[in-house]
Enzyme design. Structure first.
Site, PDB file in Angstrom:
ATOM      1  N   HIS A 181     -26.565 -28.550   8.072  1.00  0.00           N
ATOM      2  CA  HIS A 181     -27.712 -27.599   8.245  1.00  0.00           C
ATOM      3  C   HIS A 181     -29.115 -28.351   8.584  1.00  0.00           C
ATOM      4  O   HIS A 181     -29.466 -28.880   7.806  1.00  0.00           O
ATOM      5  CB  HIS A 181     -28.044 -27.412   6.615  1.00  0.00           C
ATOM      6  CG  HIS A 181     -28.922 -25.967   6.518  1.00  0.00           C
ATOM      7  ND1 HIS A 181     -29.438 -25.495   7.510  1.00  0.00           N
ATOM      8  CD2 HIS A 181     -29.198 -25.536   5.319  1.00  0.00           C
ATOM      9  CE1 HIS A 181     -30.094 -24.433   7.013  1.00  0.00           C
ATOM     10  NE2 HIS A 181     -30.137 -24.352   5.759  1.00  0.00           N
ATOM     11  N   HIS A 216     -24.906 -17.526   8.403  1.00  0.00           N
ATOM     12  CA  HIS A 216     -25.664 -18.808   7.779  1.00  0.00           C
ATOM     13  C   HIS A 216     -24.861 -20.008   7.157  1.00  0.00           C
ATOM     14  O   HIS A 216     -25.015 -21.197   7.343  1.00  0.00           O
ATOM     15  CB  HIS A 216     -26.695 -18.154   6.980  1.00  0.00           C
ATOM     16  CG  HIS A 216     -27.896 -19.222   6.640  1.00  0.00           C
ATOM     17  ND1 HIS A 216     -28.593 -19.911   7.717  1.00  0.00           N
ATOM     18  CD2 HIS A 216     -28.186 -19.585   5.564  1.00  0.00           C
ATOM     19  CE1 HIS A 216     -29.581 -20.435   6.965  1.00  0.00           C
ATOM     20  NE2 HIS A 216     -29.405 -20.596   5.476  1.00  0.00           N
ATOM     21  N   PHE A 240     -35.363 -20.237   2.387  1.00  0.00           N
ATOM     22  CA  PHE A 240     -36.104 -20.416   1.461  1.00  0.00           C
ATOM     23  C   PHE A 240     -37.425 -19.363   1.400  1.00  0.00           C
ATOM     24  O   PHE A 240     -37.892 -19.390   2.489  1.00  0.00           O
ATOM     25  CB  PHE A 240     -36.548 -21.697   0.991  1.00  0.00           C
ATOM     26  CG  PHE A 240     -35.643 -22.460   0.463  1.00  0.00           C
ATOM     27  CD1 PHE A 240     -34.328 -22.240  -0.092  1.00  0.00           C
ATOM     28  CD2 PHE A 240     -35.868 -23.858  -0.014  1.00  0.00           C
ATOM     29  CE1 PHE A 240     -33.427 -23.110  -0.493  1.00  0.00           C
ATOM     30  CE2 PHE A 240     -34.890 -24.771  -0.655  1.00  0.00           C
ATOM     31  CZ  PHE A 240     -33.679 -24.213  -0.879  1.00  0.00           C
ATOM     32  N   GLU A 283     -24.675 -14.023   1.093  1.00  0.00           N
ATOM     33  CA  GLU A 283     -24.539 -13.520   2.397  1.00  0.00           C
ATOM     34  C   GLU A 283     -23.305 -12.552   2.793  1.00  0.00           C
ATOM     35  O   GLU A 283     -23.304 -11.638   3.462  1.00  0.00           O
ATOM     36  CB  GLU A 283     -24.256 -15.017   3.343  1.00  0.00           C
ATOM     37  CG  GLU A 283     -24.076 -14.567   4.813  1.00  0.00           C
ATOM     38  CD  GLU A 283     -24.328 -15.948   5.561  1.00  0.00           C
ATOM     39  OE1 GLU A 283     -24.398 -15.452   6.865  1.00  0.00           O
ATOM     40  OE2 GLU A 283     -24.130 -16.854   5.079  1.00  0.00           O
ATOM     41  N   LYS A 342     -21.991 -24.450  10.262  1.00  0.00           N
ATOM     42  CA  LYS A 342     -22.581 -25.420   9.471  1.00  0.00           C
ATOM     43  C   LYS A 342     -21.392 -26.308   9.035  1.00  0.00           C
ATOM     44  O   LYS A 342     -21.756 -27.550   8.560  1.00  0.00           O
ATOM     45  CB  LYS A 342     -23.568 -24.989   8.469  1.00  0.00           C
ATOM     46  CG  LYS A 342     -24.733 -24.388   8.917  1.00  0.00           C
ATOM     47  CD  LYS A 342     -25.794 -23.920   7.792  1.00  0.00           C
ATOM     48  CE  LYS A 342     -27.040 -23.417   8.420  1.00  0.00           C
ATOM     49  NZ  LYS A 342     -27.180 -22.235   9.073  1.00  0.00           N
ATOM     50  N   CYS A 390     -35.306 -22.092   7.001  1.00  0.00           N
ATOM     51  CA  CYS A 390     -34.082 -22.110   7.680  1.00  0.00           C
ATOM     52  C   CYS A 390     -33.860 -20.859   8.655  1.00  0.00           C
ATOM     53  O   CYS A 390     -32.965 -20.691   9.453  1.00  0.00           O
ATOM     54  CB  CYS A 390     -32.954 -22.102   6.785  1.00  0.00           C
ATOM     55  SG  CYS A 390     -33.177 -23.470   5.513  1.00  0.00           S
TER      56      CYS A 390
END
Length: 410
Positions: free
Chosen positions: A339, A302, A398, A313, A334, A161
């Site tokens: 996403h 994010h 990830f 975050e 998002k 991502c």
């Protein structure tokens, strides 16, 4: 402090978009600024791992591609190609860019599923002989390079991502260091197929909101969030040295000031709970821009709408910004566009550039009941005017990938 002197200022002179909120920067911005979710029911055959997604409706690649190109390409390639042609036209480019950097998480995952289906039903001789070219992650960038005549570096980055945020950083360095006067940076993802979604579902990562509640499904930093909402999309930016932009009389959408990346080196999917290494990416990006973190006016989070991710975050922002974390405005795009994995960073950067220009902080949709552990200013429900001069786009993926880019007004 002001941005440190660089060999070349790096300006954004072209933007191309394909998103569930629309196919133009204006349409994307309108949805973000209004906090109007573009999430809809997911329509696929068979039992579904989730019911909602950020689906691009009415996309017609034939508006920018020949019939032969359409036949030979997969959806993720078509999305990137279309966004790239829009960015080229917006920048009024007449010569080939010097380089192209593209981020994607999965490339043609949907094509892999189709090939395996044919293999299992009919055997390998019945598989599409062009199937491999439709699924390889680098083929989307290669297609754009062929069309535009890019003979310099054409690189596909796959850092989950954070991929397209990393692509922006690569393009920044190429222009700033004088490797090229003009580069394209982009990101693309089209992974709304059952095997890919099922894999995320098995990791307990997807929202299970019913189709009737599609608009409410993505809710970063909200106590009632239950996972991310998958989306597809693509965006491309033209990055150009100041001297080249001035020579061409180009329209300038903003400036890229700095970028950095780090890795948690911690876990395949879970972020470090303390946010320490993610914070370092933000700090390094600001340092690369010649700025203190206290100079940042807006953070585009994010904000995946997962409990682990949102809390980590929040911890990262507190570490990176210190006391300023309580003052800096934060928005979570998002909540509106879902996403789009490897494309999320650059899609969200399009909104961030517009936020700087409009001096307006877009709201975080659906943030009605804040998680007590997420206690910063996430601009819940309603946006507001603000004197935005410097903004940070941060994305985490990830594998522990953390990436941040600093943008400023031109």
């Amino acid at each position: 402090m002001t941005p440190r002197a660089a060999r070349h200022r790096v300006l954004v002179t072209g933007i191309g978009v394909e998103s569930c909120a629309g196919g133009t920067p204006d349409e994307l911005w309108d949805a973000l600024a209004a906090g109007r979710p573009a999430i809809s029911p997911l329509e696929l055959e068979g039992p579904l791992p989730c019911q909602v997604a950020g689906v691009i409706r009415g996309f017609d690649p034939r508006e920018h591609m020949s019939a032969q190109q359409v036949r030979r390409t997969s959806r993720f390639q078509q999305l990137l190609f279309t966004a790239a042609m829009k960015a080229r036209d917006d920048a009024r480019l007449r010569t080939a860019p010097g380089a192209l950097y593209v981020g994607t998480g999965g490339g043609g995952l949907d094509e892999t599923a189709r090939l395996v289906t044919v293999l299992n039903r009919s055997g390998w001789p019945r598989m599409d002989r062009l199937g491999l070219l439709r699924l390889l992650p680098n083929q989307a960038a290669g297609l754009v390079a062929q069309e535009l005549g890019v003979t310099g570096p054409v690189l596909t980055l796959s850092t989950a991502c954070a991929a397209s945020t990393d692509a922006i950083g690569a393009g920044l360095r190429a222009v700033r260091d004088g490797t090229a006067d003009v580069v394209l940076v982009g990101g693309v993802e089209s992974w709304l197929d059952i095997p890919a979604l099922a894999s995320f579902r098995l990791l307990d990562a997807l929202s299970q909101r019913p189709a009737a509640q599609a608009a409410l499904a993505s809710r970063p930093f909200d106590r009632d969030r239950d996972g991310m909402v998958p989306a597809e999309g693509a965006a491309v930016l033209v990055l150009e040295s100041e001297r080249s932009a001035l020579r061409r009389g180009a329209t300038v959408h903003g400036e890229v000031l700095g970028a950095a990346s780090t890795c948690d080196a911690h876990h395949p999917v879970a972020p470090r709970a303390d946010g320490a290494v993610a914070a370092r990416a933000i700090e390094l990006a600001c340092a690369d821009a010649g700025l203190e973190t206290a100079a940042v006016d807006l953070v585009s989070a994010h904000g995946t709408s997962t409990p682990q991710g949102d809390r980590a975050e929040t911890a990262a922002v507190k570490r990176a910004f210190g006391a300023h974390a309580r003052r800096v405005a934060i928005t979570a795009p998002k909540s509106v566009v879902g996403h789009a994995c490897g494309a999320s960073g650059i899609l969200e950067s399009v909104g961030l550039l517009r936020a700087i220009r409009e001096k307006y902080v877009p709201p975080t949709a659906n943030l009605r009941n804040p998680d007590p552990d997420c206690d910063l200013d996430y601009t819940p429900l309603v946006g507001r005017p603000a004197p935005i001069g410097v903004a940070v786009k941060q994305n985490f993926g990830f594998g522990g990938h953390n990436s941040a880019v600093v943008f400023g007004a031109a």
